[in-house]
Design a protein around this motif. Structure first.
Motif, PDB file in Angstrom:
ATOM      1  N   ASP A   1      17.678  -0.119  -4.970  1.00  0.00           N
ATOM      2  CA  ASP A   1      18.259  -0.420  -3.772  1.00  0.00           C
ATOM      3  C   ASP A   1      16.881  -1.194  -3.076  1.00  0.00           C
ATOM      4  OD1 ASP A   1      19.077  -1.508  -1.058  1.00  0.00           O
ATOM      5  OD2 ASP A   1      19.640   0.547  -0.582  1.00  0.00           O
ATOM      6  N   PHE A   2      16.546  -2.591  -3.132  1.00  0.00           N
ATOM      7  CA  PHE A   2      15.739  -3.208  -2.465  1.00  0.00           C
ATOM      8  C   PHE A   2      15.497  -3.332  -1.228  1.00  0.00           C
ATOM      9  CE2 PHE A   2      15.039  -4.502  -7.188  1.00  0.00           C
ATOM     10  CZ  PHE A   2      13.865  -4.199  -7.264  1.00  0.00           C
ATOM     11  N   GLY A   3      16.668  -2.842  -0.561  1.00  0.00           N
ATOM     12  CA  GLY A   3      16.636  -2.768   0.808  1.00  0.00           C
ATOM     13  C   GLY A   3      15.898  -1.439   1.188  1.00  0.00           C
ATOM     14  N   ARG A   4      15.705  -0.630   0.550  1.00  0.00           N
ATOM     15  CA  ARG A   4      14.907   0.656   0.726  1.00  0.00           C
ATOM     16  C   ARG A   4      13.658   0.806  -0.143  1.00  0.00           C
ATOM     17  NH1 ARG A   4      18.232   4.704  -1.796  1.00  0.00           N
ATOM     18  NH2 ARG A   4      16.849   6.187  -0.729  1.00  0.00           N
ATOM     19  N   PRO A   5      12.614   1.718   0.272  1.00  0.00           N
ATOM     20  CA  PRO A   5      11.364   1.650  -0.368  1.00  0.00           C
ATOM     21  C   PRO A   5      11.372   1.849  -1.918  1.00  0.00           C
ATOM     22  CG  PRO A   5      11.270   2.721   1.874  1.00  0.00           C
ATOM     23  CD  PRO A   5      12.796   2.665   1.603  1.00  0.00           C
ATOM     24  N   VAL A   6      10.554   1.297  -2.593  1.00  0.00           N
ATOM     25  CA  VAL A   6      10.342   1.314  -3.954  1.00  0.00           C
ATOM     26  C   VAL A   6       8.967   1.453  -4.439  1.00  0.00           C
ATOM     27  CG1 VAL A   6      10.878   0.329  -6.106  1.00  0.00           C
ATOM     28  CG2 VAL A   6      12.555   0.162  -4.294  1.00  0.00           C
TER      29      VAL A   6
ATOM     30  N   PRO B   1       9.602  -2.617   3.665  1.00  0.00           N
ATOM     31  CA  PRO B   1       8.273  -2.028   4.056  1.00  0.00           C
ATOM     32  C   PRO B   1       8.486  -0.752   3.621  1.00  0.00           C
ATOM     33  CG  PRO B   1       9.402  -3.832   5.555  1.00  0.00           C
ATOM     34  CD  PRO B   1      10.160  -3.382   4.368  1.00  0.00           C
ATOM     35  N   GLY B   2       7.349   0.060   3.614  1.00  0.00           N
ATOM     36  CA  GLY B   2       7.205   1.308   3.270  1.00  0.00           C
ATOM     37  C   GLY B   2       7.239   1.557   1.805  1.00  0.00           C
ATOM     38  N   SER B   3       7.316   0.372   0.984  1.00  0.00           N
ATOM     39  CA  SER B   3       7.239   0.559  -0.418  1.00  0.00           C
ATOM     40  C   SER B   3       5.682   0.773  -0.921  1.00  0.00           C
ATOM     41  CB  SER B   3       7.761  -0.738  -1.175  1.00  0.00           C
ATOM     42  OG  SER B   3       9.198  -0.734  -0.767  1.00  0.00           O
ATOM     43  N   PHE B   4       5.502   1.088  -2.200  1.00  0.00           N
ATOM     44  CA  PHE B   4       3.911   1.081  -2.341  1.00  0.00           C
ATOM     45  C   PHE B   4       3.820   0.159  -3.925  1.00  0.00           C
ATOM     46  CE2 PHE B   4       4.700   5.031   0.006  1.00  0.00           C
ATOM     47  CZ  PHE B   4       3.511   5.017   0.619  1.00  0.00           C
ATOM     48  N   LEU B   5       2.597  -0.032  -4.030  1.00  0.00           N
ATOM     49  CA  LEU B   5       1.979  -0.625  -5.275  1.00  0.00           C
ATOM     50  C   LEU B   5       1.237   0.467  -5.883  1.00  0.00           C
ATOM     51  CD1 LEU B   5       1.462  -2.936  -7.286  1.00  0.00           C
ATOM     52  CD2 LEU B   5      -0.273  -3.796  -5.914  1.00  0.00           C
ATOM     53  N   VAL B   6       1.380   0.774  -7.204  1.00  0.00           N
ATOM     54  CA  VAL B   6       0.524   1.517  -7.926  1.00  0.00           C
ATOM     55  C   VAL B   6       0.085   0.978  -9.217  1.00  0.00           C
ATOM     56  CG1 VAL B   6       0.223   3.938  -9.262  1.00  0.00           C
ATOM     57  CG2 VAL B   6       1.905   3.725  -7.546  1.00  0.00           C
ATOM     58  N   LEU B   7      -1.171   0.945  -9.179  1.00  0.00           N
ATOM     59  CA  LEU B   7      -1.948   0.031 -10.081  1.00  0.00           C
ATOM     60  C   LEU B   7      -3.133   0.632 -10.819  1.00  0.00           C
ATOM     61  CD1 LEU B   7      -2.660  -3.788  -9.402  1.00  0.00           C
ATOM     62  CD2 LEU B   7      -4.405  -2.528 -10.099  1.00  0.00           C
TER      63      LEU B   7
ATOM     64  N   ALA C   1      -5.657   2.510  -8.012  1.00  0.00           N
ATOM     65  CA  ALA C   1      -5.071   2.343  -6.362  1.00  0.00           C
ATOM     66  C   ALA C   1      -3.918   2.643  -6.001  1.00  0.00           C
ATOM     67  CB  ALA C   1      -5.775   1.400  -5.839  1.00  0.00           C
ATOM     68  N   VAL C   2      -3.571   3.014  -5.129  1.00  0.00           N
ATOM     69  CA  VAL C   2      -2.189   2.833  -4.421  1.00  0.00           C
ATOM     70  C   VAL C   2      -2.039   2.424  -2.989  1.00  0.00           C
ATOM     71  CG1 VAL C   2      -0.034   4.421  -3.848  1.00  0.00           C
ATOM     72  CG2 VAL C   2      -1.647   5.209  -5.630  1.00  0.00           C
ATOM     73  N   GLY C   3      -1.162   1.375  -2.674  1.00  0.00           N
ATOM     74  CA  GLY C   3      -1.236   0.940  -1.665  1.00  0.00           C
ATOM     75  C   GLY C   3       0.126   0.693  -0.824  1.00  0.00           C
ATOM     76  N   ARG C   4       0.290   0.784   0.363  1.00  0.00           N
ATOM     77  CA  ARG C   4       1.722   1.044   1.102  1.00  0.00           C
ATOM     78  C   ARG C   4       2.135  -0.241   1.761  1.00  0.00           C
ATOM     79  NH1 ARG C   4       3.732   1.850   6.078  1.00  0.00           N
ATOM     80  NH2 ARG C   4       5.852   3.058   6.115  1.00  0.00           N
ATOM     81  N   LYS C   5       2.932  -0.755   1.431  1.00  0.00           N
ATOM     82  CA  LYS C   5       3.701  -2.066   2.061  1.00  0.00           C
ATOM     83  C   LYS C   5       3.908  -1.940   3.665  1.00  0.00           C
ATOM     84  CE  LYS C   5       6.402  -6.094   1.597  1.00  0.00           C
ATOM     85  NZ  LYS C   5       7.738  -6.681   1.125  1.00  0.00           N
ATOM     86  N   PRO C   6       3.281  -2.464   4.660  1.00  0.00           N
ATOM     87  CA  PRO C   6       3.434  -2.184   6.004  1.00  0.00           C
ATOM     88  C   PRO C   6       4.757  -2.622   6.233  1.00  0.00           C
ATOM     89  CG  PRO C   6       1.933  -4.087   6.016  1.00  0.00           C
ATOM     90  CD  PRO C   6       2.214  -3.509   4.488  1.00  0.00           C
TER      91      PRO C   6
END
Length: 264
Positions: free
Chosen positions: A148-153, A183-189, A259-264
């Protein structure tokens, strides 16, 4: 098996494949002599190559646990590679049985092992999509059947981007995927760098290139650029073996930033 995507392609055992070489570094059995040969060539150049592969895997484990604690229960893992336990879904679903995970890869040998990837909890969903990382819109379309891309992933790009040069669309790939996240999703890279052992890294790049595999090493600033517009979690962009690791092995930094970043 419930994975989606095109049928399995012929597995070429005459040329090394990055996923199989990585499997060899991790001590796996799903590789061929040509993969072992390249792995041994890399190890002759850099005796820490296998250590770096293990450190990268451990970074994925720690990042997954950290995001599970942040309340993230949807993961999109692109560039999955050959299954090595514990897999991402096993970590997440052990804490949250109802978690939903989509794995993505275009390697036919990964598809052949997708049955192992799909053994999740009865309450959760674990899916496999066969697609090319360079086609992020197709990935998003197929993953939307599960996530559900309407919720954080949490978007996981572990040891993927050093196979995609900037001129081949690395930043566009990441921005297309991140733009689709709530918003509230994360990128792990995690991705390769030449900041610590430039000579060994250049030799490794040349060894891969001799077998038709392109690799790109990026500086810390170049890796940080993938997180533009995101809030980096502490400790920021660091060698993968030091990211929230209280007891590094003391053998020095590995040539991979994470690194890990959060989408505001």
């Amino acid at each position: 098996m419930t994975g989606t995507g095109p049928a399995a392609q012929h597995i070429d055992t005459t040329r090394p494949h990055p996923a199989r070489v990585y499997d060899w570094f991790l001590g796996g059995k799903d590789n061929y002599p040509v993969d072992e040969q390249l792995g041994r060539s890399i190890t002759a150049i850099d005796q820490g190559a296998a250590r770096a592969a293990r450190a990268n895997r451990a970074f994925m484990h720690r990042a997954t646990r950290a995001l599970t604690e942040e309340g993230i229960h949807q993961f999109l893992d692109i560039g999955t590679g050959i299954p090595t336990e514990p897999n991402l879904h096993q970590i997440d679903q052990s804490a949250t049985p109802g978690a939903r995970v989509v794995y993505v890869d275009n390697d036919p040998i990964v598809l052949a092992h997708a049955g192992a990837l799909l053994r999740g909890t009865p309450e959760g969903v674990t899916e496999y999509v066969q697609a090319d990382a360079r086609d992020p819109r197709a990935i998003l379309e197929q993953a939307a059947h599960v996530l559900d891309f309407g919720r954080p992933v949490a978007l996981s790009l572990i040891a993927l981007l050093h196979f995609v040069a900037d001129e081949d669309g690395a930043h566009e790939l990441v921005s297309t995927l991140v733009d689709a996240l709530a918003p509230g999703s994360f990128l792990v890279l995690s991705t390769m760098t030449g900041d610590f052992e430039p000579e060994n890294v250049e030799k490794g790049i040349a060894a891969y290139a001799a077998d038709g595999v392109t690799l790109v090493a990026r500086s810390r600033d170049e890796v940080a650029a993938f997180f533009r517009g995101l809030h980096l979690l502490e400790p920021g962009v660091v060698p993968v073996d030091t990211w929230r690791h209280e007891v590094p092995d003391g053998a020095g930094p590995v040539s991979l930033y994470g690194a890990v970043g959060r989408k505001p």
